[in-house]
Structures are given as structure tokens and as C-alpha cells.
Design a protein around this motif. Structure first.
Motif, PDB file in Angstrom:
ATOM      1  N   LEU A  89       0.831  -1.198   0.000  1.00 15.95           N
ATOM      2  CA  LEU A  89       0.000   0.000   0.000  1.00 15.95           C
ATOM      3  C   LEU A  89       0.868   1.251   0.000  1.00 15.95           C
ATOM      4  O   LEU A  89       0.597   2.213  -0.725  1.00 15.95           O
ATOM      5  N   ARG A  90       1.917   1.236   0.783  1.00 19.80           N
ATOM      6  CA  ARG A  90       2.840   2.361   0.838  1.00 19.80           C
ATOM      7  C   ARG A  90       3.487   2.604  -0.529  1.00 19.80           C
ATOM      8  O   ARG A  90       3.549   3.732  -1.005  1.00 19.80           O
ATOM      9  N   GLU A  91       3.938   1.516  -1.162  1.00 20.40           N
ATOM     10  CA  GLU A  91       4.570   1.644  -2.474  1.00 20.40           C
ATOM     11  C   GLU A  91       3.575   2.156  -3.510  1.00 20.40           C
ATOM     12  O   GLU A  91       3.898   3.028  -4.330  1.00 20.40           O
ATOM     13  N   SER A  92       2.362   1.618  -3.503  1.00 21.29           N
ATOM     14  CA  SER A  92       1.372   2.016  -4.506  1.00 21.29           C
ATOM     15  C   SER A  92       0.967   3.469  -4.326  1.00 21.29           C
ATOM     16  O   SER A  92       0.822   4.218  -5.305  1.00 21.29           O
ATOM     17  N   LYS A  93       0.797   3.917  -3.091  1.00 27.27           N
ATOM     18  CA  LYS A  93       0.447   5.320  -2.843  1.00 27.27           C
ATOM     19  C   LYS A  93       1.561   6.244  -3.318  1.00 27.27           C
ATOM     20  O   LYS A  93       1.300   7.300  -3.904  1.00 27.27           O
ATOM     21  N   SER A  94       2.793   5.844  -3.069  1.00 27.08           N
ATOM     22  CA  SER A  94       3.929   6.657  -3.505  1.00 27.08           C
ATOM     23  C   SER A  94       3.951   6.791  -5.026  1.00 27.08           C
ATOM     24  O   SER A  94       4.156   7.894  -5.563  1.00 27.08           O
ATOM     25  N   MET A  95       3.735   5.694  -5.741  1.00 25.44           N
ATOM     26  CA  MET A  95       3.741   5.739  -7.203  1.00 25.44           C
ATOM     27  C   MET A  95       2.576   6.550  -7.757  1.00 25.44           C
ATOM     28  O   MET A  95       2.712   7.269  -8.744  1.00 25.44           O
ATOM     29  N   LEU A  96       1.415   6.438  -7.121  1.00 23.37           N
ATOM     30  CA  LEU A  96       0.259   7.203  -7.576  1.00 23.37           C
ATOM     31  C   LEU A  96       0.465   8.698  -7.373  1.00 23.37           C
ATOM     32  O   LEU A  96      -0.002   9.515  -8.169  1.00 23.37           O
ATOM     33  N   LYS A  97       1.189   9.065  -6.318  1.00 25.42           N
ATOM     34  CA  LYS A  97       1.410  10.476  -6.022  1.00 25.42           C
ATOM     35  C   LYS A  97       2.579  11.073  -6.795  1.00 25.42           C
ATOM     36  O   LYS A  97       2.550  12.248  -7.150  1.00 25.42           O
ATOM     37  N   THR A  98       3.618  10.295  -7.038  1.00 27.28           N
ATOM     38  CA  THR A  98       4.864  10.876  -7.541  1.00 27.28           C
ATOM     39  C   THR A  98       5.213  10.493  -8.979  1.00 27.28           C
ATOM     40  O   THR A  98       6.218  10.955  -9.493  1.00 27.28           O
ATOM     41  N   THR A  99       4.416   9.622  -9.616  1.00 26.79           N
ATOM     42  CA  THR A  99       4.704   9.227 -10.995  1.00 26.79           C
ATOM     43  C   THR A  99       3.447   9.370 -11.847  1.00 26.79           C
ATOM     44  O   THR A  99       2.347   9.541 -11.336  1.00 26.79           O
ATOM     45  N   GLY A 100       3.640   9.271 -13.155  1.00 23.26           N
ATOM     46  CA  GLY A 100       2.519   9.282 -14.081  1.00 23.26           C
ATOM     47  C   GLY A 100       2.151   7.886 -14.553  1.00 23.26           C
ATOM     48  O   GLY A 100       1.448   7.726 -15.555  1.00 23.26           O
ATOM     49  N   MET A 101       2.609   6.874 -13.828  1.00 19.91           N
ATOM     50  CA  MET A 101       2.340   5.493 -14.215  1.00 19.91           C
ATOM     51  C   MET A 101       0.844   5.210 -14.184  1.00 19.91           C
ATOM     52  O   MET A 101       0.115   5.695 -13.313  1.00 19.91           O
ATOM     53  N   THR A 102       0.383   4.404 -15.135  1.00 21.65           N
ATOM     54  CA  THR A 102      -1.022   4.004 -15.165  1.00 21.65           C
ATOM     55  C   THR A 102      -1.279   2.929 -14.116  1.00 21.65           C
ATOM     56  O   THR A 102      -0.337   2.333 -13.563  1.00 21.65           O
TER      57      THR A 102
END
Length: 257
Positions: free
Chosen positions: A209-222
Motif C-alpha cells: 500500500l505504501r509503495e502504490s500510494k507513492s507511485m500514484l502520487k509521484t509518478t505518471g504510471m497508469t
């Protein structure tokens, strides 16, 4: 949106400083003894409750959301959450305790400042300073305990969290970590729960969950790219996982900004 926010589970750190007296505080299935100068740091979904306390007991407490921690600039290390397991309660020296109490007082001073356009930013800066103070405290404790032998279960827990930090994106099963540590899944799960109050699957989910939240906030990954990067079997499985733990979908979380 309001309904989603109400349903979303709080994820973050609680910092509780015992200023006077003694108490036994319960978090999850774990009871922790605190005394004047003790700092209790724990990852929570609900506040710690007092099992017992002396008549003169006085504490200061604040909760910092995982989202805010992810937004803090370097050098805050997100592993402060894992370190809070190793040092759930520790005693601060007098100068550090005084600084922490000053931070709590500064936060209190912001509450009546409703007309200050930067009140929220000021409060976030104070919380960031508190987390930095805690990180430095943990760093000092880690350096002091490097040469000290640890109980077997504590060593096993340290080894588990090192493996989890390295492999959590790809490996989501208890069996993987048990094999790496030459333990049965049942033994590993029991040892981790006994020391931390949380099961191995809960810690795996927390890190995902921590990793996914970080990617959703800091990257443009789909969502597809994130689900693949975190080794979910499909985007729908990832969305179900995220919604189960937060109450909202990944895209709803991203739109919140």
C-alpha cells in the motif's frame, strides 16, 4: 468524494510522548509500558488506549498520515514505519524530550490561527520537523545497539523486515519469506505477530500500500503499469486490494492530489 473519505482507513504514525507519570498503553495486541520521557511510535489504524495509568500521568500525542509522510521531502526515510516496530517505546534524553514538547506546543498554537492563510503549511512543517527528530533518534539508537546481541526472535524480525524492504514489490506470500529465513510459514507468522502485533500478510499489505500510494502520487504510471510493477496478477486485483485497504480506488486517490 466525501463518502469515500469517510470510508477510507487512516494509515499513519502516532507519536505519543509521556511527559509525566507512568502508563501501560495498548496498540493492537501489544501492551507497552511508558514513563516520563518515553516516546511511543507506532503505525496505527486507531489510537493507542491506556490500559492503566498513574494519577499524575500526562501525555502529548499527534498522528501523522502516511500520505503526509510520503509527501515530506528528503531525508525522511519511509522505513521509519518499520523502525517503529523495533523501537515502539524508547526513552528520549532531556534535550530531545524538550524539543519534542516544543513541537507539540507549536502545533497547539496553530489551532486558533484560523485566519492565517498558511496555517496548514505551518502545521505540516512542524510535523515534518517532528518526524526528522524521530528519525535521528532512531538512527542514534541503531548506532548504539549495533554491537549488542539481540534475542533470536528480534533478530528474526529484523531479517524479515530487511527482506520485506527488498522484495515486497514482487513477493507477496508468507511462504517466500519463510523459505528465505529457513522457517515454516506458521513459525514465522507467530514470531512476527508476537513481537509486532501484526501478521506477516498485514505487513506485506502495508508495504504494498505504501509503495502504490507513492507511485500514484509521484509518478505518471497508469494503474496497469503500477499493478505490473508490484506484481499483481491483474489491474483489477490491484484495484480490489487498494480499495479494500483504503476505501477508494487508485484513480480516486490520485485525483485527490
Amino acid at each position: 468524494m466525501k463518502k469515500n473519505r469517510e470510508n477510507e482507513k487512516f494509515q499513519g504514525l502516532s507519536l505519543t510522548l509521556c511527559c509525566r507519570g507512568t502508563a501501560v498503553l495498548r496498540t493492537g495486541d501489544t501492551d507497552c509500558q511508558v514513563e516520563a520521557g518515553s516516546l511511543m511510535v507506532h503505525f496505527l489504524t486507531s489510537p493507542a488506549e491506556a490500559v492503566s495509568r498513574s494519577d499524575d500521568y500526562l501525555e502529548r500525542s499527534v498522528s501523522i498520515s502516511l500520505d503526509d509522510i510520503l509527501d515530506f521531502p528528503s531525508p525522511v526515510d519511509i522505513d521509519v514505519i518499520n523502525l517503529s516496530l523495533r523501537y515502539p517505546v524508547s526513552v528520549l534524553d532531556s534535550s530531545r524530550s524538550a524539543r519534542m514538547q516544543a513541537f507539540y506546543a507549536l502545533l497547539d498554537m496553530q489551532k486558533p490561527c484560523g485566519t492565517n492563510a498558511y496555517r496548514l503549511e505551518i502545521s505540516r512543517s512542524i510535523l515534518y520537523a517532528m518526524i526528522l527528530e524521530v528519525c535521528d533518534h532512531f538512527r542514534s539508537m541503531s548506532e548504539e545497539s549495533t554491537d549488542m546481541p539481540k534475542p533470536k526472535q528480534e533478530t528474526l524480525t529484523d531479517d524479515f523486515f530487511k527482506l520485506l524492504a527488498k522484495h515486497c514489490r514482487q513477493e507477496h506470500t508468507v511462504g517466500f519469506y519463510a523459505d528465505k529465513l529457513n522457517r515454516t510459514p506458521k513459525y514465522l507468522s507467530g514470531a512476527i505477530r508476537k513481537l509486532s502485533g501484526r501478521s506477516v500478510p498485514e505487513w506485506i499489505a502495508m508495504n504494498l500500500l505504501r509503495e502504490s500510494k507513492s507511485m500514484l502520487k509521484t509518478t505518471g504510471m497508469t494503474v496497469l503499469e503500477i499493478s505490473e510493477d508490484l506484481n499483481f496478477s491483474s489491474p483489477s486485483v490491484f484495484v480490489q486490494f487498494f480499495r479494500r485497504h483504503t476505501g477508494i480506488t487508485p484513480l480516486q486517490y490520485r485525483r485527490r492530489g
